[in-house]
Each structure stands twice: as structure tokens, then as C-alpha cells.
Design an enzyme around this catalytic site. Sequence first.
Site, PDB file in Angstrom:
ATOM      1  N   CYS A 160     -24.985  -2.013 -26.455  1.00 18.30           N
ATOM      2  CA  CYS A 160     -24.474  -3.291 -25.957  1.00 18.30           C
ATOM      3  C   CYS A 160     -25.544  -3.978 -25.105  1.00 18.30           C
ATOM      4  O   CYS A 160     -25.968  -3.460 -24.072  1.00 18.30           O
ATOM      5  CB  CYS A 160     -23.215  -3.053 -25.127  1.00 18.30           C
ATOM      6  SG  CYS A 160     -22.595  -4.540 -24.328  1.00 18.30           S
ATOM      7  N   CYS A 184     -19.506 -10.919 -20.774  1.00 18.55           N
ATOM      8  CA  CYS A 184     -20.348 -10.815 -21.960  1.00 18.55           C
ATOM      9  C   CYS A 184     -19.643 -11.573 -23.091  1.00 18.55           C
ATOM     10  O   CYS A 184     -18.502 -12.009 -22.950  1.00 18.55           O
ATOM     11  CB  CYS A 184     -20.561  -9.356 -22.347  1.00 18.55           C
ATOM     12  SG  CYS A 184     -19.025  -8.501 -22.806  1.00 18.55           S
ATOM     13  N   HIS A 187     -11.744  -3.328 -26.817  1.00 17.02           N
ATOM     14  CA  HIS A 187     -12.250  -1.962 -26.955  1.00 17.02           C
ATOM     15  C   HIS A 187     -12.060  -1.395 -28.365  1.00 17.02           C
ATOM     16  O   HIS A 187     -12.665  -0.384 -28.713  1.00 17.02           O
ATOM     17  CB  HIS A 187     -11.537  -1.044 -25.960  1.00 17.02           C
ATOM     18  CG  HIS A 187     -11.489  -1.606 -24.576  1.00 17.02           C
ATOM     19  ND1 HIS A 187     -10.384  -2.281 -24.079  1.00 17.02           N
ATOM     20  CD2 HIS A 187     -12.418  -1.624 -23.590  1.00 17.02           C
ATOM     21  CE1 HIS A 187     -10.641  -2.674 -22.843  1.00 17.02           C
ATOM     22  NE2 HIS A 187     -11.857  -2.294 -22.520  1.00 17.02           N
ATOM     23  N   SER A 217     -12.964  -0.383 -15.095  1.00 19.41           N
ATOM     24  CA  SER A 217     -14.107  -0.884 -15.854  1.00 19.41           C
ATOM     25  C   SER A 217     -15.262   0.104 -15.818  1.00 19.41           C
ATOM     26  O   SER A 217     -15.883   0.324 -14.776  1.00 19.41           O
ATOM     27  CB  SER A 217     -14.551  -2.238 -15.291  1.00 19.41           C
ATOM     28  OG  SER A 217     -15.795  -2.618 -15.844  1.00 19.41           O
ATOM     29  N   SER A 218     -15.576   0.674 -16.973  1.00 23.12           N
ATOM     30  CA  SER A 218     -16.663   1.647 -17.074  1.00 23.12           C
ATOM     31  C   SER A 218     -17.998   1.028 -16.678  1.00 23.12           C
ATOM     32  O   SER A 218     -18.743   1.584 -15.870  1.00 23.12           O
ATOM     33  CB  SER A 218     -16.737   2.189 -18.509  1.00 23.12           C
ATOM     34  OG  SER A 218     -17.849   3.042 -18.677  1.00 23.12           O
ATOM     35  N   HIS A 254     -11.018  -4.698 -19.116  1.00 20.17           N
ATOM     36  CA  HIS A 254     -10.718  -3.940 -17.916  1.00 20.17           C
ATOM     37  C   HIS A 254     -11.021  -4.747 -16.653  1.00 20.17           C
ATOM     38  O   HIS A 254     -11.985  -4.495 -15.939  1.00 20.17           O
ATOM     39  CB  HIS A 254     -11.519  -2.628 -17.910  1.00 20.17           C
ATOM     40  CG  HIS A 254     -10.913  -1.577 -18.781  1.00 20.17           C
ATOM     41  ND1 HIS A 254     -11.652  -0.582 -19.384  1.00 20.17           N
ATOM     42  CD2 HIS A 254      -9.630  -1.355 -19.162  1.00 20.17           C
ATOM     43  CE1 HIS A 254     -10.844   0.199 -20.087  1.00 20.17           C
ATOM     44  NE2 HIS A 254      -9.619  -0.260 -19.967  1.00 20.17           N
ATOM     45  N   HIS A 304     -11.467   6.987 -22.688  1.00 16.39           N
ATOM     46  CA  HIS A 304     -11.789   5.561 -22.713  1.00 16.39           C
ATOM     47  C   HIS A 304     -11.280   4.979 -24.024  1.00 16.39           C
ATOM     48  O   HIS A 304     -11.455   5.580 -25.089  1.00 16.39           O
ATOM     49  CB  HIS A 304     -13.304   5.349 -22.599  1.00 16.39           C
ATOM     50  CG  HIS A 304     -13.690   3.923 -22.347  1.00 16.39           C
ATOM     51  ND1 HIS A 304     -13.725   2.979 -23.360  1.00 16.39           N
ATOM     52  CD2 HIS A 304     -14.049   3.269 -21.204  1.00 16.39           C
ATOM     53  CE1 HIS A 304     -14.092   1.809 -22.846  1.00 16.39           C
ATOM     54  NE2 HIS A 304     -14.298   1.961 -21.548  1.00 16.39           N
ATOM     55  N   GLU A 363     -12.275   2.664 -25.971  1.00 19.30           N
ATOM     56  CA  GLU A 363     -13.272   2.465 -27.023  1.00 19.30           C
ATOM     57  C   GLU A 363     -13.573   3.774 -27.743  1.00 19.30           C
ATOM     58  O   GLU A 363     -13.714   3.812 -28.969  1.00 19.30           O
ATOM     59  CB  GLU A 363     -14.567   1.884 -26.452  1.00 19.30           C
ATOM     60  CG  GLU A 363     -15.601   1.622 -27.544  1.00 19.30           C
ATOM     61  CD  GLU A 363     -16.975   1.270 -27.031  1.00 19.30           C
ATOM     62  OE1 GLU A 363     -17.956   1.554 -27.737  1.00 19.30           O
ATOM     63  OE2 GLU A 363     -17.081   0.695 -25.932  1.00 19.30           O
TER      64      GLU A 363
END
Length: 319
Positions: A204, A22, A84, A232-233, A51, A134, A136
Site C-alpha cells: 500500500c 488514502c 478491508h 486502526s492498524s 477503522h 484483522h 483484511e
Amino acid sequence: MQSNPLPSESDEILLAQPRGFCAGVDRAINIVNEALSRFGAPIYVRHEIVHNKYVVDELRAKGAIFVDGIDEIPRGAIVIYSAHGVSQQVRQDAAERGLQVYDATCPLVTKVHVEVVKLCKDGFTVFMIGHAGHPEVEGTMGQVESGIFLIENLEDVEKLNFSADERLAFVTQTTLSVDETKEIVNALTKKFPKIIQPKKQDICYATQNRQDAVKFMAPQVQLVIVVGSQASSNSNRLRELAEKLGVPAYMVDAPDQLRPEWFEGKKRVGLTAGASAPESLAQAIVARIQEFGPRQIRSLDGVVEDVTFSLPKNLTHPV
């Protein structure tokens, strides 16, 4: 539940569109590369820049040093904050050590930080929908000293002991899609009808687009491969989504993690990649799949992303 073999002239690999990097991830990696090019190694990065093991290993080989704490960085050194985002305490610690800071926080995350600070300043109690631990979430909740609470599930909503007339608002972890937060948002708005909701553009775009692409791809395939790392979430959510849609799915971040038996009897295989996974890795995994047997490659239709974020001014135009 696995779908029946779908007719085709030959076995295929269907590529989801969009997939992979992204704009926020692309910007963060470019910041590290630009700093290494401009200042030379070592460059310190607070937390993994994104991540993805492949990306982190590649940057580490160039001289980036990844640390969990600011206290691990020599005084006066260069530090880059990951995509993040970081808490105000991290920024304060960096200032006290005299570090030269370049901020790779995704602009969409920064936008949420600004909103949280404004809401709390205006007397609102803020709920953050996200995953504990996390980075973020830690960064966003760390923008204020008090007045923000984490909501991970419906049980957390049920436990909230606030009056419906209080000044309440909520924000979400940006890497969660509208679908993922729908039940919690519905529960919050039902319990607190006057609660202030985030603007739609705070979600997002990349997370939603990649999940929509998997929804489009899944009915057409018998197996989904997600390129992404365990940390990676958004990559994990892509795998879970495919499975929820009834298609077996595996997440890998290296070609040698693929297993030939996964592909036996599967005429159509779908491939997607999390927002932190580079296209070069996705292509290497496609090539490995083809080694198990000849397959044609076909890109599916989907959203074409044209979002870009500029690099920090203090990196491109240093004082």
C-alpha cells in the site's frame, strides 16, 4: 530518548505530508454516502467501513447501520462491504439472502485477493504476513478453502515445515509497510530461496508514504500526535514508529483526548494522521493544541499523492 528543545522563534506544530485519507478510504466513504443519497437510509455496512470512530459515527448519523455478520441484515436489503474486503463465504451468504451488494473493498486489497486465488489454483502454498483477526487478513485468507497460512512473526516462520523445493509464495496485509515486514520476508526468503514474492506495487503506497513522512518529521520535533482510532492498524504503526525513533507519541481520535501536560516544554510538536482519519478531524485537533498556547503551523515537505479509485459501476450506472 527525548531530543533537546530545537531553536525557533515561536512554538510550532509541524504537519506531516502526506497524512490522513488514502484513495481506498476516500472511495469507501464515498460509496456509503452515494448509496445513502441514491437509496436513502438504512444502508447496511458489513464491518466498520474504515477503522475510524469519527467517520463511522458520522455515517451512522446519516443512516448507515454497521453489522459484523451478514445474518444481521434483512433479506433483500442493501449491503456495502468495507474497504478491508470480505471472504468468499461472506459473498456466498449475501447472495443467499438476496442482498444488493456494493463493494467498497480497496482495489489494492482486491489485487491481492486475485493473486492468492491464482497462486493456489497454480498449486502454490501461500503464506500471508499479517495480524490475526484483522478484517483484511480474514478476507484475504478467506478467498480460498485451503493452502494459505498466516505468518505474524519470526517464530511462525521457524515453525514452517515445508521443503525448500515446494511451490511456495507469500503475500502481505496491505496496511503493513516494507519496513514492518522486512525481518519476516528476510527469514522466509532465507529458509525458502525459491519462494515467490509479491510485486512491489502490492504494498500500500499510503502506508509507506505516511511512515516515511513520520521518519522525516520525528527528528524535527519533541512530541508526535497521531490522529487515528485504536482499531486502526496503520495509525498504531505510526505511533509505534515515532516512539521507536525516540520521540514521545500519543494517538487520539477526538480533540478532548489531548492533555495539556503533554505539550509542556515542547517547542515543536509533530502531527500526522492515519489513512482512515479525515483532515477535518486533524484540523480540529490542531485547533485544540493551539488552545494550550500559541503555536505557528507549518506543513512539511513530502510526497503529494494523486491516486484515485473510481466508484463501483453498479453504483454509478445501476442496471
